[in-house]
Design a protein around this motif. Structure first.
Motif, PDB file in Angstrom:
ATOM      1  N   LEU A  77       0.684  -1.125   0.120  1.00  0.00           N
ATOM      2  CA  LEU A  77       0.346  -0.034  -0.148  1.00  0.00           C
ATOM      3  C   LEU A  77       1.050   1.013  -0.045  1.00  0.00           C
ATOM      4  O   LEU A  77       0.252   2.148  -0.544  1.00  0.00           O
TER       5      LEU A  77
ATOM      6  N   LYS B  90       1.902   2.365  -3.577  1.00  0.00           N
ATOM      7  CA  LYS B  90       0.788   2.781  -3.632  1.00  0.00           C
ATOM      8  C   LYS B  90       0.832   4.542  -3.950  1.00  0.00           C
ATOM      9  O   LYS B  90       0.702   4.675  -4.780  1.00  0.00           O
ATOM     10  N   LEU B  91       0.839   4.403  -2.367  1.00  0.00           N
ATOM     11  CA  LEU B  91       0.601   5.560  -2.647  1.00  0.00           C
ATOM     12  C   LEU B  91       1.966   6.641  -2.910  1.00  0.00           C
ATOM     13  O   LEU B  91       1.568   7.883  -3.736  1.00  0.00           O
TER      14      LEU B  91
ATOM     15  N   VAL C 118      -3.862  12.999   4.081  1.00  0.00           N
ATOM     16  CA  VAL C 118      -4.963  11.175   4.397  1.00  0.00           C
ATOM     17  C   VAL C 118      -4.867  10.111   3.979  1.00  0.00           C
ATOM     18  O   VAL C 118      -4.668   9.179   5.193  1.00  0.00           O
ATOM     19  N   ALA C 119      -4.031  10.162   2.908  1.00  0.00           N
ATOM     20  CA  ALA C 119      -3.869   8.294   3.338  1.00  0.00           C
ATOM     21  C   ALA C 119      -2.857   7.742   3.861  1.00  0.00           C
ATOM     22  O   ALA C 119      -3.065   6.461   3.866  1.00  0.00           O
TER      23      ALA C 119
ATOM     24  N   ILE D 264      -4.832   7.510   7.189  1.00  0.00           N
ATOM     25  CA  ILE D 264      -5.617   5.583   6.887  1.00  0.00           C
ATOM     26  C   ILE D 264      -4.004   4.416   6.662  1.00  0.00           C
ATOM     27  O   ILE D 264      -4.866   3.388   7.341  1.00  0.00           O
ATOM     28  N   LEU D 265      -3.349   4.874   6.231  1.00  0.00           N
ATOM     29  CA  LEU D 265      -2.447   3.600   6.511  1.00  0.00           C
ATOM     30  C   LEU D 265      -2.305   3.182   7.886  1.00  0.00           C
ATOM     31  O   LEU D 265      -1.828   2.325   8.610  1.00  0.00           O
TER      32      LEU D 265
ATOM     33  N   ARG E  17      -3.494   3.585  10.514  1.00  0.00           N
ATOM     34  CA  ARG E  17      -4.844   3.085  11.116  1.00  0.00           C
ATOM     35  C   ARG E  17      -4.686   1.433  10.607  1.00  0.00           C
ATOM     36  O   ARG E  17      -5.240   0.248  10.959  1.00  0.00           O
ATOM     37  N   ILE E  18      -4.818   1.132   9.032  1.00  0.00           N
ATOM     38  CA  ILE E  18      -4.944   0.068   8.274  1.00  0.00           C
ATOM     39  C   ILE E  18      -3.675  -0.991   9.167  1.00  0.00           C
ATOM     40  O   ILE E  18      -4.031  -1.953   9.805  1.00  0.00           O
TER      41      ILE E  18
ATOM     42  N   LYS F 196      -4.513  -2.403  12.630  1.00  0.00           N
ATOM     43  CA  LYS F 196      -5.775  -3.292  12.799  1.00  0.00           C
ATOM     44  C   LYS F 196      -5.058  -4.416  12.131  1.00  0.00           C
ATOM     45  O   LYS F 196      -5.299  -5.801  12.487  1.00  0.00           O
ATOM     46  N   TYR F 197      -4.117  -4.380  10.483  1.00  0.00           N
ATOM     47  CA  TYR F 197      -4.118  -5.714  10.353  1.00  0.00           C
ATOM     48  C   TYR F 197      -2.455  -5.923  10.436  1.00  0.00           C
ATOM     49  O   TYR F 197      -1.761  -6.881  10.213  1.00  0.00           O
TER      50      TYR F 197
END
Lengths: 129, 497
Positions: free
Chosen positions: A34, A37-38, A103-104, A107-108, A110-111, A114-115
């Motif tokens: 990810l 990707k960013l 922002v991305a 969010i990363l 947070r991801i 979580k994972y």
């Protein structure tokens, strides 16, 4: 062949823009990580910034700041200065791209919390379980 | 009150309230509701007066800060944008009332953050509708997008991952749009839409103009989730907090379709759009027909109410794109009418979903059993929304679909007619399956054990739902006057309903 080469050299900034854009596009679509990707998205946006800045530049053009008295006496010679408008537009676009990146990244984080991973395959595997 | 600045206040009210909500909401939660509802009521009222003003006096342009166009940024208030202004502010007002309850339920303690983003998003949407400047449009598009990313990421479960995928796809769409604007700027040296439209026909650079047009169109198609560029949409919209989903789903796609109409007819001319490249127009209608069929087919496979609705939304987007590209007055009328209708139908169904999720906590199909007995009013409104989506006559969905089909027949596109009919049939199957589950199946033991399920959702959620259901029938019965008085004026020059 020679003609093609001179064509490329004459407009090298536009070719670089196309190449950068394709690199960014590949990273966004092809990579499974990810963060990569960013980064691809950032390269993509940088390519567009290069494109816009290229529009405004002129061979031998100076900075678009003119002496007030000289301008009032002789007017402004438009061929002597680069066009500032595309640069100004790109300032706005840079602000947009920085905030999207911010922002991305949030969010990363947070991801990741979580994972525990940023690999898309592993995340999908964890979701599937 | 009839000031010339009214439409600017419509835009400014939610923007300024966003900051007030953030500051005062920290002090006390009780401030949020009155502030948000007050600002949006003001916006909706102002938008209504702007629409009446435009209908009476005709379209006008407004320069901000008195910087004259083409250098300054101007706002364009014509019948179409005034209609969209009213639609956006009215839908936002109804959705907000429901969101106040569901956000307090789902995101306790974070309401002020949610509504800050929410109000900026509404301001961005209103700005998109008004702007007459191609680059300004890009900036506003990104404002709405960034706030949407944040709102979606506030959801639970996979929401963060869906939001990230949306960021990647949304940025590609916005960058394509920006590139298209860049090509137009090289060609014309201006960013003002009206100015570009004046200069373009005199230019002799078919390849560059076509490139710009293609980039603009593809960028907007990614943003609106036209099949097969829709992959991000169902996840993002179905995993957002229910309060956010009920506003984003009806408005984002519709506003993007409005932008597509603007680009096609205000920047480029209808002549260029439809006639310059042989086969493109027919090809896009074909693509839209396939998109409708595929999206409806995918909707059949879903086992969750909100996911099913998002796939129907993808199909509806293709309805409107196809309708505009039919290139005759009837089709474009149908598409514009469908923008209004689809916003209301989607709103109604998502509000019903929000009410159900508030009481039962789940939208999986096997949890919907016996809902008609427990939530009769909610399900009655849901049924009206479902009938409108299918296209049953007294509701508004029938009339726009009628115009779309009539337009397709006149334009000689039998494939589009077929796709619309099949999609209506599939919608009927989808919704009757839910009605059957919720009406005839007895409530399962699983759900009976939870005491909070009994009864309707609170009044703050129920009243916007009922209002939107009534609006569906009212707009349906008022379709004739709506087309005659507003949409006829909103058509691009040379087209009549």
């Amino acid at each position: 062949m020679e003609q093609l080469l001179s064509e490329i050299v004459a407009k090298y900034n536009y070719w670089i823009y196309v190449v950068l854009m394709m690199i960014g596009f590949y990273a966004m679509i092809g990579k499974r990580n990810l963060v990569k990707k960013l980064l691809g998205m950032n390269i993509f946006q940088t390519a567009i910034i290069l494109f816009y800045v290229s529009i405004g530049s002129k061979r031998g053009g100076g900075i678009p700041i003119v002496d007030k008295h000289a301008a009032m006496l002789h007017g402004v010679d438009a061929t002597g200065v680069v066009n500032p408008l595309p640069h100004v537009l790109m300032l706005t676009a840079i602000v947009v791209s920085v905030s999207v990146t911010g922002v991305a990244l949030a969010i990363l984080i947070r991801i990741y919390r979580k994972y525990d991973t940023l690999e898309e395959d592993e995340i999908l595997e964890k979701i599937g379980r | 009150m009839n000031t010339p600045n009214l439409h600017l206040y419509v835009l400014a009210a939610p923007l300024l309230t966003a900051f007030a909500v953030n500051l005062l909401g920290r002090v006390s939660r009780t401030w949020i509701g009155p502030l948000v509802l007050g600002a949006l009521t003001f916006s909706a009222g102002g938008a209504l007066m702007t629409l009446l003003h435009v209908l009476r006096e005709g379209a006008f342009r407004y320069t901000i800060g008195n910087w004259q166009p083409p250098l300054g940024i101007e706002l364009v208030v014509d019948p179409l944008s005034a209609l969209m202004l009213l639609l956006v502010s009215a839908v936002a007002l109804l959705a907000t009332s429901s969101a106040l309850k569901s956000v307090a339920h789902e995101l306790p303690g974070r309401e002020h953050l949610f509504f800050t983003l929410y109000m900026i998003l509404i301001a961005g949407l209103l700005g998109l509708v008004l702007t007459g400047d191609a680059f300004n449009l890009y900036v506003l598009l990104e404002i709405t997008a960034i706030t949407t990313y944040g709102l979606i990421a506030m959801g639970s479960g996979r929401a963060a991952l869906s939001s990230f995928n949306y960021i990647i796809m949304g940025s590609i769409g916005a960058c394509f749009y920006l590139l298209g604007v860049g090509y137009l700027y090289i060609l014309t040296g201006t960013l003002n839409m009206a100015d570009i439209a004046q200069i373009l026909p005199g230019l002799d650079a078919p390849a560059a103009i076509a490139t710009a047009f293609a980039f603009l169109m593809v960028g907007l198609w990614v943003k609106m989730g036209l099949f097969p560029l829709h992959v991000w949409l169902p996840n993002a919209y179905s995993q957002a907090p229910t309060g956010a989903g009920a506003m984003i789903a009806p408005l984002m796609t519709k506003v993007t379709i409005y932008l597509m109409i603007r680009v096609m007819f205000s920047i480029f001319s209808p002549d260029y759009t439809f006639l310059a490249h042989a086969g493109i127009q027919a090809g896009i209608v074909w693509a839209a027909s396939l998109a409708i069929m595929c999206a409806s087919g995918l909707a059949l496979a879903q086992r969750n109410l909100r996911r099913m609705l998002t796939y129907i939304l993808v199909a509806e987007v293709a309805y409107m794109v196809g309708g505009v590209w039919l290139a005759n007055g009837t089709g474009i009328t149908g598409a514009i009418l469908h923008i209004v209708n689809d916003a209301m139908m989607t709103l109604c169904l998502f509000l019903a979903a929000a009410a159900i999720i508030y009481r039962t906590g789940s939208l999986e199909f096997d949890r919907l059993n016996g809902l008609y007995r427990r939530m009769p009013v909610t399900m009655a409104a849901f049924t009206v929304g479902a009938f409108s989506m299918i296209g049953v006559p007294p509701t508004c969905g029938f009339f726009s679909k009628w115009y779309l089909i009539l337009g397709a027949v006149r334009a000689g596109h039998p494939e589009f007619v077929t796709a619309l009919l099949i999609s209506s049939l599939i919608n009927a199957v989808l919704f009757f399956r839910i009605i059957e589950l919720a009406y005839f199946q007895p409530a399962s033991d699983l759900s009976r054990s939870e005491p909070q399920q009994a009864g309707e959702a609170p009044l703050l959620m129920l009243s916007p739902l009922l209002l939107s259901a009534v609006a569906l029938v009212a707009i349906g019965l008022g379709s004739g006057p709506l087309i005659e008085n507003i949409i006829r004026l909103a058509m691009p020059p040379g087209f009549a309903p």
